[in-house]
Design a protein around this motif. Sequence first.
Motif, PDB file in Angstrom:
ATOM      1  N   THR A  93     -46.444  40.484  89.102  1.00 30.37           N
ATOM      2  CA  THR A  93     -45.389  39.780  89.831  1.00 30.37           C
ATOM      3  C   THR A  93     -44.448  40.791  90.475  1.00 30.37           C
ATOM      4  O   THR A  93     -44.345  41.937  90.040  1.00 30.37           O
ATOM      5  CB  THR A  93     -44.552  38.874  88.906  1.00 30.37           C
ATOM      6  OG1 THR A  93     -43.810  39.690  87.994  1.00 30.37           O
ATOM      7  CG2 THR A  93     -45.431  37.893  88.151  1.00 30.37           C
ATOM      8  N   GLU A  94     -43.781  40.344  91.513  1.00 30.98           N
ATOM      9  CA  GLU A  94     -42.678  41.093  92.113  1.00 30.98           C
ATOM     10  C   GLU A  94     -41.448  40.207  91.989  1.00 30.98           C
ATOM     11  O   GLU A  94     -41.509  39.000  92.216  1.00 30.98           O
ATOM     12  CB  GLU A  94     -42.960  41.414  93.579  1.00 30.98           C
ATOM     13  CG  GLU A  94     -44.264  42.148  93.841  1.00 30.98           C
ATOM     14  CD  GLU A  94     -44.347  43.519  93.183  1.00 30.98           C
ATOM     15  OE1 GLU A  94     -43.273  44.054  92.793  1.00 30.98           O
ATOM     16  OE2 GLU A  94     -45.467  44.039  93.054  1.00 30.98           O
ATOM     17  N   PHE A  95     -40.329  40.814  91.622  1.00 29.22           N
ATOM     18  CA  PHE A  95     -39.124  40.034  91.359  1.00 29.22           C
ATOM     19  C   PHE A  95     -37.886  40.872  91.615  1.00 29.22           C
ATOM     20  O   PHE A  95     -37.956  42.093  91.793  1.00 29.22           O
ATOM     21  CB  PHE A  95     -39.128  39.529  89.907  1.00 29.22           C
ATOM     22  CG  PHE A  95     -39.270  40.632  88.891  1.00 29.22           C
ATOM     23  CD1 PHE A  95     -38.159  41.306  88.405  1.00 29.22           C
ATOM     24  CD2 PHE A  95     -40.528  41.013  88.426  1.00 29.22           C
ATOM     25  CE1 PHE A  95     -38.285  42.330  87.483  1.00 29.22           C
ATOM     26  CE2 PHE A  95     -40.665  42.036  87.502  1.00 29.22           C
ATOM     27  CZ  PHE A  95     -39.543  42.695  87.031  1.00 29.22           C
ATOM     28  N   LEU A  96     -36.749  40.217  91.624  1.00 28.53           N
ATOM     29  CA  LEU A  96     -35.457  40.891  91.731  1.00 28.53           C
ATOM     30  C   LEU A  96     -34.594  40.467  90.554  1.00 28.53           C
ATOM     31  O   LEU A  96     -34.630  39.305  90.141  1.00 28.53           O
ATOM     32  CB  LEU A  96     -34.743  40.519  93.031  1.00 28.53           C
ATOM     33  CG  LEU A  96     -35.359  41.024  94.339  1.00 28.53           C
ATOM     34  CD1 LEU A  96     -34.522  40.534  95.509  1.00 28.53           C
ATOM     35  CD2 LEU A  96     -35.473  42.533  94.361  1.00 28.53           C
ATOM     36  N   ARG A  97     -33.793  41.423  90.042  1.00 28.92           N
ATOM     37  CA  ARG A  97     -32.908  41.079  88.927  1.00 28.92           C
ATOM     38  C   ARG A  97     -31.560  41.782  89.024  1.00 28.92           C
ATOM     39  O   ARG A  97     -30.722  41.659  88.136  1.00 28.92           O
ATOM     40  CB  ARG A  97     -33.584  41.423  87.604  1.00 28.92           C
ATOM     41  CG  ARG A  97     -32.948  40.701  86.415  1.00 28.92           C
ATOM     42  CD  ARG A  97     -33.730  40.869  85.147  1.00 28.92           C
ATOM     43  NE  ARG A  97     -33.264  39.960  84.112  1.00 28.92           N
ATOM     44  CZ  ARG A  97     -33.872  39.777  82.951  1.00 28.92           C
ATOM     45  NH1 ARG A  97     -34.988  40.442  82.682  1.00 28.92           N
ATOM     46  NH2 ARG A  97     -33.385  38.934  82.059  1.00 28.92           N
ATOM     47  N   GLU A  98     -31.341  42.503  90.104  1.00 29.35           N
ATOM     48  CA  GLU A  98     -30.114  43.276  90.212  1.00 29.35           C
ATOM     49  C   GLU A  98     -28.867  42.404  90.284  1.00 29.35           C
ATOM     50  O   GLU A  98     -27.791  42.798  89.835  1.00 29.35           O
ATOM     51  CB  GLU A  98     -30.164  44.183  91.453  1.00 29.35           C
ATOM     52  CG  GLU A  98     -31.122  45.361  91.344  1.00 29.35           C
ATOM     53  CD  GLU A  98     -32.568  44.942  91.592  1.00 29.35           C
ATOM     54  OE1 GLU A  98     -32.793  43.754  91.945  1.00 29.35           O
ATOM     55  OE2 GLU A  98     -33.456  45.796  91.442  1.00 29.35           O
TER      56      GLU A  98
END
Length: 386
Positions: A27-32
């Motif tokens: 998966t590719e994700f953002l969490r910043e």
Amino acid sequence: MRTLTTTDELAEFCRRAAAQPYVTVDTEFLRERTYYSKLCLIQLALPGEDDADAVLVDPIEGTEMSLDPLYALMRDKSVVKVFHAARQDLEIFFIEGGVIPDPLFDTQVAAMVCGFGEQAGYETLVRRIVKAPLDKTSRFTDWSRRPLTDAQKSYALADVTHLRGIYEYLSERLERTGRKAWVEEELKILTDPETYISRPEEAWKRLKTRSNSSRFLAVVRELAKFREAHAQAENIPRNRVLKDDALLELASTRPRTPADLGKSRLLLREARRGAIAEGILAAVEAGVNCPADDLPKPPRERERGAVDPGLADLLRVLLKAKAEAAGVAQKLIATSADLDDIASGQRDGPALSGWRLEVFGRDALRLCAGEVALSSDGKGVTIVEL
């Protein structure tokens, strides 16, 4: 580079995947900017080398797409789900769909068992096992922006296409060496739902404190509990609510009023007013007034001087020798803290159970008991019976 954006397209691919022995997943994700990961892209590949057997699933472009067919595949026990360093991917599937892939294979864990070193990286395995280059120029891309470029798509697909060869190589090696059960033992933590549940009342245990005062820890507990609950409710990072150093400062100064909050050196400006400020003050009051029978106990620590430093050093030598002989990453067998625990007399650590007991723990206990010694001929370390 096929991208799936509808439920029907995803369901059709998952039907094909259900007939295969395994599927590779990433998966590719953002969490910043959020507490929970924002899922941006899912990559899937079936066995073989056909490009048509590798797809991108785009939940951002496919705003009406349901991921239920994928979650059903994740539950299908006839298909092995192959990940590399699966921890964050699994957290996303658990939070988004309430599912943990089963059965699971993590190539990072398998590579450590097979002697590829500490925290074996995907790029290293691609280079050493499938003998292919890997373009990492899109590693730090913003996966939430659309449209995706061809370079981004190629990068994302490479994370599952090369994974097929890595999985087949490691799986065969584990079967040949009889270590498949070792990997399965390691994966129990990853497949336990408790791994992905963050309880606000337990958040304080992640903080490193210098004081073991029960009253201080009570305030820390209440502040950490508030921070975790607020971050979850607002879906923002913890440090946007309260940074660790500011939390510990507040636990020491114990502000009672908004004016007291204004004296903090480390508190964010937006935390000095509104809901966060109110939550901080309420948490401090709860910690200060915590009943004596509910005060938290300091984390178990070794008594000062309890660790025999000479014995701890011998255990490190033994671990290195055993890890090299077994072809297993040292940190997977035992950490430095595990060795200090053993040297201080503790006998309930992870290094003394399961496959680790066989590889290292049994001889470590014999070394502690004075039943064996270590010797070196300049080429390696050997165990000497006493």
